[in-house]
Write a protein that holds these residues in place. Structure first.
Motif, PDB file in Angstrom:
ATOM      1  N   SER A 101      41.806  43.159  49.105  1.00 54.40           N
ATOM      2  CA  SER A 101      41.204  43.653  47.871  1.00 54.40           C
ATOM      3  C   SER A 101      41.847  42.900  46.728  1.00 54.40           C
ATOM      4  CB  SER A 101      41.457  45.147  47.715  1.00 54.40           C
ATOM      5  OG  SER A 101      40.873  45.833  48.780  1.00 54.40           O
ATOM      6  N   ALA A 102      41.018  42.482  45.783  1.00 52.62           N
ATOM      7  CA  ALA A 102      41.560  41.738  44.648  1.00 52.62           C
ATOM      8  C   ALA A 102      40.797  42.113  43.394  1.00 52.62           C
ATOM      9  CB  ALA A 102      41.468  40.243  44.906  1.00 52.62           C
ATOM     10  N   HIS A 103      41.482  42.011  42.281  1.00 56.71           N
ATOM     11  CA  HIS A 103      40.877  42.385  40.999  1.00 56.71           C
ATOM     12  C   HIS A 103      41.207  41.359  39.936  1.00 56.71           C
ATOM     13  CE1 HIS A 103      39.555  44.871  37.661  1.00 56.71           C
ATOM     14  NE2 HIS A 103      40.723  44.692  37.093  1.00 56.71           N
ATOM     15  N   LEU A 104      40.205  40.989  39.144  1.00 54.49           N
ATOM     16  CA  LEU A 104      40.410  40.107  37.997  1.00 54.49           C
ATOM     17  C   LEU A 104      40.163  40.922  36.740  1.00 54.49           C
ATOM     18  CD1 LEU A 104      38.581  36.831  39.087  1.00 54.49           C
ATOM     19  CD2 LEU A 104      40.985  37.020  38.438  1.00 54.49           C
ATOM     20  N   ASP A 148      43.697  32.842  31.381  1.00 54.37           N
ATOM     21  CA  ASP A 148      43.253  33.890  32.295  1.00 54.37           C
ATOM     22  C   ASP A 148      44.422  34.770  32.709  1.00 54.37           C
ATOM     23  OD1 ASP A 148      40.519  34.248  33.981  1.00 54.37           O
ATOM     24  OD2 ASP A 148      42.251  35.073  35.023  1.00 54.37           O
ATOM     25  N   PRO A 149      44.208  36.086  32.713  1.00 52.57           N
ATOM     26  CA  PRO A 149      45.281  36.991  33.121  1.00 52.57           C
ATOM     27  C   PRO A 149      45.648  36.861  34.595  1.00 52.57           C
ATOM     28  CG  PRO A 149      43.228  38.196  32.797  1.00 52.57           C
ATOM     29  CD  PRO A 149      43.004  36.802  32.276  1.00 52.57           C
ATOM     30  N   GLY A 150      44.779  36.248  35.372  1.00 50.67           N
ATOM     31  CA  GLY A 150      45.135  35.984  36.770  1.00 50.67           C
ATOM     32  C   GLY A 150      44.693  37.057  37.740  1.00 50.67           C
ATOM     33  N   LEU A 151      44.684  36.661  38.995  1.00 47.75           N
ATOM     34  CA  LEU A 151      44.176  37.527  40.062  1.00 47.75           C
ATOM     35  C   LEU A 151      45.228  38.525  40.514  1.00 47.75           C
ATOM     36  CD1 LEU A 151      41.703  37.827  42.033  1.00 47.75           C
ATOM     37  CD2 LEU A 151      42.997  36.402  43.602  1.00 47.75           C
ATOM     38  N   ILE A 152      44.799  39.758  40.684  1.00 47.22           N
ATOM     39  CA  ILE A 152      45.686  40.783  41.232  1.00 47.22           C
ATOM     40  C   ILE A 152      45.248  41.077  42.662  1.00 47.22           C
ATOM     41  CG2 ILE A 152      46.468  43.159  41.019  1.00 47.22           C
ATOM     42  CD1 ILE A 152      45.588  42.843  37.973  1.00 47.22           C
TER      43      ILE A 152
END
Lengths: 230, 230
Positions: free
Chosen positions: A17-20, B103-107
């Motif tokens: 799972s990933a969130h931007l 870009d805040p980057g991928l979490i």
DNA sequence: AAGTTCATTTCGAGA
DNA sequence: TCTCGAAGTGAACTT
């Protein structure tokens, strides 16, 4: 191909799972349904993506989403793995579509071809005093990569591979057998040249009196650059 | 970020030589000087590209190029490796620039956390009749991923890893040692759960009386989906 | 800093 | 079709 620049957030659920978080990004929508999410930096790998085959759908927005400022939501679903990518759009800054047609595709000049070229130019790597006769020397069963002459004037057949396995040795053996029947060439010795030679191949080659030559691609390329420069 | 859609051909010289024949493509020019050449298909990997750090220059056109219909030529050079990418443009179909900001980057939500959640919900996977006591059960040396009770009412400490190596077994061993000193819990048995358990880790675990449990992430996720749906 | 391992790897060749 | 290895791999983590 549709290109959208938008203020958006992206969520992915699949193997992980990933969130931007919300930010301006470029969304590249390809004709096969796949999508790439790119930022202004990083490497060629997108921040997030969905590989084909997949399908694109526009989601209905609920009250929570509209009040959060979302004006559009896309759902891209993979057709086989059920991976899901959801793009929540707050503002579309650019939107254009382009008909690119089918790409003719990349032509890679193989490393093997390049190795052959380099070794032909630096034939002394095969042995002091060696001279080039010709590349792609034709025989009835196919072309030998390089035909050379050693310091004593004897013929040398060179087979070049990126990774040298048993197969390459067998191939060279067949060439040698054939060429040694030609009185104008015989006796012909063999050189098995590769960036990497597998132990089995080396053993087989040496057992048959074929010399093994380890090629250093980078060094050869560096040499070539120097030859070109001066 | 500048996006150009153009009829172009591309040549790359670096670790290998590659050529893209004339066709319509999308050129993505990032602020760090890097460039991606995308077609309308394939995966997220561009047909050709130049990774940062690199610099972009406009080339002077010679007679041959202009008569061939080239209106513009770019040269993108890598700052360290001297790799070179040349884009010859025959027609620009679209050209736009966009300020995206940083870009805040991928979490990424770790798989381990998700596995813990899933196993807590499907605790019977650890053994028939097992019941969940709690996740992240605190001990003086850190939290045990899951504390459960087996069918007979005995305590079970579960350590979850994505890939199970020696380290994880050692960690669980320390927890077990400590927990077995607590009369309210003892005797505590151990379960080492992972998507992949390395042979060495399995041997060590079993030698210490720790059960090994192979987790099927996809199956567990599928089960979860069903639980949610019905 | 240098080496090792992983990847939502992608990609191609060989069986 | 499937498996296996390479990649202009890149990226994260260890030592």
């Amino acid at each position: 191909m549709r290109i959208v620049v938008a203020d958006c957030s992206v969520d992915y659920a699949g193997r992980l799972s990933a969130h931007l978080p919300r930010a301006k990004r470029v969304l590249m929508l390809k004709n096969d349904g796949s999508i790439l999410v790119h930022s202004d930096g990083g490497s060629y790998k997108p921040l997030n993506w969905m590989s084909p085959p997949c399908s694109h759908a526009q989601l209905e927005l609920d009250e929570t989403q509209t009040s959060a400022g979302i004006v559009e939501a896309w759902q891209v679903t993979h057709k086989k793995t059920a991976d899901k990518l959801i793009v929540s759009i707050f503002e579309i800054l650019h939107d254009s579509a382009h008909d690119l047609g089918v790409d003719p595709g990349l032509i890679k000049d193989g490393v093997e071809a390049h190795l052959q070229e380099l070794l032909a130019d630096q034939i002394e790597l095969a042995g002091a005093g060696h001279t080039l006769v010709r590349r792609e020397y034709m025989t009835p069963i196919g072309p030998v990569d390089i035909l050379a002459k050693d310091a004593a004037g004897g013929s040398v057949a060179i087979e070049i591979k990126r990774r040298g396995g048993i197969d390459g040795v067998e191939q060279l053996t067949r060439y040698l057998e054939l060429m040694n029947r030609d009185p104008k060439l015989a006796p012909v010795t063999g050189v098995f040249a590769a960036q990497e030679i597998k132990p089995q191949a080396r053993t087989l080659a040496e057992d048959r009196g074929i010399r093994c030559l380890l090629l250093d691609y980078d060094a050869m390329r560096g040499m070539e650059d120097q030859n070109t420069l001066f």
